[in-house]
Enzyme design. Structure first.
Site, mmCIF file in Angstrom:
data_model
loop_
_atom_site.group_PDB
_atom_site.id
_atom_site.type_symbol
_atom_site.label_atom_id
_atom_site.label_comp_id
_atom_site.label_asym_id
_atom_site.label_seq_id
_atom_site.Cartn_x
_atom_site.Cartn_y
_atom_site.Cartn_z
ATOM 1 N N HIS A 91 10.793 4.278 -2.865
ATOM 2 C CA HIS A 91 10.073 3.530 -2.079
ATOM 3 C C HIS A 91 9.826 2.293 -1.757
ATOM 4 C CE1 HIS A 91 7.607 5.124 -5.375
ATOM 5 N NE2 HIS A 91 6.365 4.702 -4.375
ATOM 6 N N ARG A 92 9.159 2.161 -3.199
ATOM 7 C CA ARG A 92 8.898 1.016 -3.267
ATOM 8 C C ARG A 92 10.281 -0.050 -2.866
ATOM 9 N NH1 ARG A 92 6.004 1.558 -6.639
ATOM 10 N NH2 ARG A 92 3.850 1.482 -5.699
ATOM 11 N N ASP B 80 0.855 -1.465 0.355
ATOM 12 C CA ASP B 80 0.135 0.325 0.058
ATOM 13 C C ASP B 80 1.211 1.292 0.379
ATOM 14 O OD1 ASP B 80 -3.397 0.731 0.157
ATOM 15 O OD2 ASP B 80 -2.209 2.263 1.761
ATOM 16 N N SER B 81 0.706 2.453 -0.987
ATOM 17 C CA SER B 81 1.753 2.893 -1.323
ATOM 18 C C SER B 81 0.551 4.726 -1.409
ATOM 19 C CB SER B 81 2.514 3.065 -1.678
ATOM 20 O OG SER B 81 2.053 2.682 -3.316
ATOM 21 N N PHE C 182 4.249 5.409 -13.628
ATOM 22 C CA PHE C 182 2.708 5.653 -13.393
ATOM 23 C C PHE C 182 2.177 6.308 -12.796
ATOM 24 C CE2 PHE C 182 1.634 3.142 -9.279
ATOM 25 C CZ PHE C 182 2.805 2.596 -9.098
ATOM 26 N N GLY C 183 1.234 6.755 -12.224
ATOM 27 C CA GLY C 183 0.190 7.839 -10.516
ATOM 28 C C GLY C 183 1.090 8.912 -11.322
ATOM 29 N N TYR C 184 1.930 9.785 -10.257
ATOM 30 C CA TYR C 184 1.990 11.130 -9.729
ATOM 31 C C TYR C 184 3.283 11.323 -10.199
ATOM 32 C CZ TYR C 184 -1.697 11.548 -6.427
ATOM 33 O OH TYR C 184 -3.216 11.326 -6.282
ATOM 34 N N ASP C 185 3.945 10.255 -10.795
ATOM 35 C CA ASP C 185 5.687 9.839 -11.444
ATOM 36 C C ASP C 185 6.060 11.451 -12.220
ATOM 37 O OD1 ASP C 185 6.283 7.475 -10.107
ATOM 38 O OD2 ASP C 185 6.150 6.270 -11.809
ATOM 39 N N LYS D 149 14.981 3.893 -11.225
ATOM 40 C CA LYS D 149 13.328 4.043 -10.500
ATOM 41 C C LYS D 149 13.333 2.882 -9.136
ATOM 42 C CE LYS D 149 8.326 4.434 -9.424
ATOM 43 N NZ LYS D 149 7.273 4.418 -9.506
HETATM 44 P P1 ITT Z 1 -3.831 -2.375 -5.720
HETATM 45 O O1 ITT Z 1 -4.378 -1.633 -4.120
HETATM 46 O O2 ITT Z 1 -4.584 -3.195 -5.864
HETATM 47 O O3 ITT Z 1 -2.274 -2.401 -5.296
HETATM 48 P P2 ITT Z 1 -4.089 0.679 -6.063
HETATM 49 O O4 ITT Z 1 -3.266 1.364 -7.488
HETATM 50 O O5 ITT Z 1 -5.104 0.959 -5.249
HETATM 51 O O6 ITT Z 1 -3.262 -0.855 -6.502
HETATM 52 P P3 ITT Z 1 -2.442 2.087 -3.786
HETATM 53 O O7 ITT Z 1 -4.477 1.577 -2.619
HETATM 54 O O8 ITT Z 1 -1.435 0.952 -2.798
HETATM 55 O O9 ITT Z 1 -2.939 1.029 -4.895
HETATM 56 O O10 ITT Z 1 -2.670 3.936 -4.207
HETATM 57 C C1 ITT Z 1 -1.135 3.722 -4.688
HETATM 58 C C2 ITT Z 1 -1.582 4.810 -5.502
HETATM 59 O O11 ITT Z 1 -0.161 6.255 -5.240
HETATM 60 C C3 ITT Z 1 -1.315 4.909 -6.779
HETATM 61 O O12 ITT Z 1 -2.627 4.189 -7.575
HETATM 62 C C4 ITT Z 1 -0.631 5.504 -7.169
HETATM 63 O O13 ITT Z 1 -1.910 6.924 -7.584
HETATM 64 C C5 ITT Z 1 -0.095 6.454 -6.551
HETATM 65 N N1 ITT Z 1 1.647 5.650 -5.784
HETATM 66 C C6 ITT Z 1 1.899 4.720 -5.108
HETATM 67 N N2 ITT Z 1 3.303 4.675 -5.731
HETATM 68 C C7 ITT Z 1 3.061 5.226 -6.622
HETATM 69 C C8 ITT Z 1 4.317 5.264 -8.114
HETATM 70 O O14 ITT Z 1 6.378 4.297 -7.445
HETATM 71 N N3 ITT Z 1 4.716 5.950 -8.671
HETATM 72 C C9 ITT Z 1 3.490 6.762 -8.868
HETATM 73 N N4 ITT Z 1 2.458 7.197 -7.995
HETATM 74 C C10 ITT Z 1 2.750 5.604 -7.217
#
Ligand code: ITT
Length: 197
Positions: A178-179, A69-70, A150-153, A173
């Site tokens: 963090h991961r 969870d991140s 992905f995400g906020y990258d 990366k």
């Molecule tokens: P799962 O619960 O199925 O693992 P999820 O996308 O819902 O998938 P999270 O609940 O942990 O995962 O939400 C993490 C969100 O935080 C993710 O959707 C991204 O928006 C952001 N995030 C997490 N790690 C990231 C990363 O390495 N780079 C960019 N954004 C990240």
């Protein structure tokens, strides 16, 4: 014995598989169990949600499960979006809408400091858990840059670099994120246990 990676986020899964050496283990993910319902992420900490995801998948599959969870914590926003990172701009989750909202909320703010955080939880088939965590500090820039990740990258520059996570290659990366930090701790703490499964 199988190990299930309890995620339905394909990018995350790819990073976890690239970072963690699952030598000799049969590794599946939540994508291999389409019949399982999504785990509701209703805890108010990364740790709580990581444990919940790992335990629910472990109990449902009767296998060991590893969950991540991140999220992103931004200082000028009091730690938001935090545990709400995935659905910051509402449902359905959209990385584009989340990034737009983040830029809007930060417009005019001087302090751009932020950190990504990850908690990784491991659950045995009965629901006993262990956790480790990792973080990566950096700043949020004012426009999207890069297409990797992905995400906020595209908005996050890690400390010590001038490129965003979305401009850096996956190898970089996956060395500094963090991961990566959380999974290195996980490997140190759990590899003997996992190899013996
Ligand atoms: P799962 O619960 O199925 O693992 P999820 O996308 O819902 O998938 P999270 O609940 O942990 O995962 O939400 C993490 C969100 O935080 C993710 O959707 C991204 O928006 C952001 N995030 C997490 N790690 C990231 C990363 O390495 N780079 C960019 N954004 C990240």
């Amino acid at each position: 014995m199988k190990l299930i990676i309890a995620t339905r986020n394909a990018h995350k899964l790819e990073e976890i598989r690239a970072i963690f050496d699952f030598q000799g283990l049969e590794v599946l993910s939540a994508f291999d169990f389409p019949e399982l319902p999504d785990v509701e992420e209703d805890r108010d900490t990364f740790e709580g949600n990581a444990i919940k995801k790992a335990v629910e998948i472990a109990r449902a599959t009767r296998c060991w499960a590893l969950a991540d969870d991140s999220g992103l914590e931004v200082d000028a926003l009091g730690g938001a979006p935090g545990v709400y990172s995935a659905r910051y701009a509402g449902e359905p989750c959209s990385y584009e809408a989340n990034n737009e909202k983040l830029l809007r909320e930060l417009s005019g703010k001087e302090d751009r400091s932020a950190r990504f955080r990850t908690v990784v939880a491991l659950s045995d088939p009965g629901g006993s858990t262990q956790t480790v965590e990792g973080e990566c500090c950096g700043v949020i820039i004012k426009e999207l840059r890069g297409t990797n990740g992905f995400g906020y990258d595209p908005l996050f520059i890690p400390d010590g670099y001038s490129e965003t996570f979305a401009e850096l290659d996956a190898e970089t990366k996956n060395r500094i994120s963090h991961r990566a930090r959380a999974l290195r701790k996980a490997y140190a703490a759990w590899s003997d246990l996992l190899v013996g499964l």
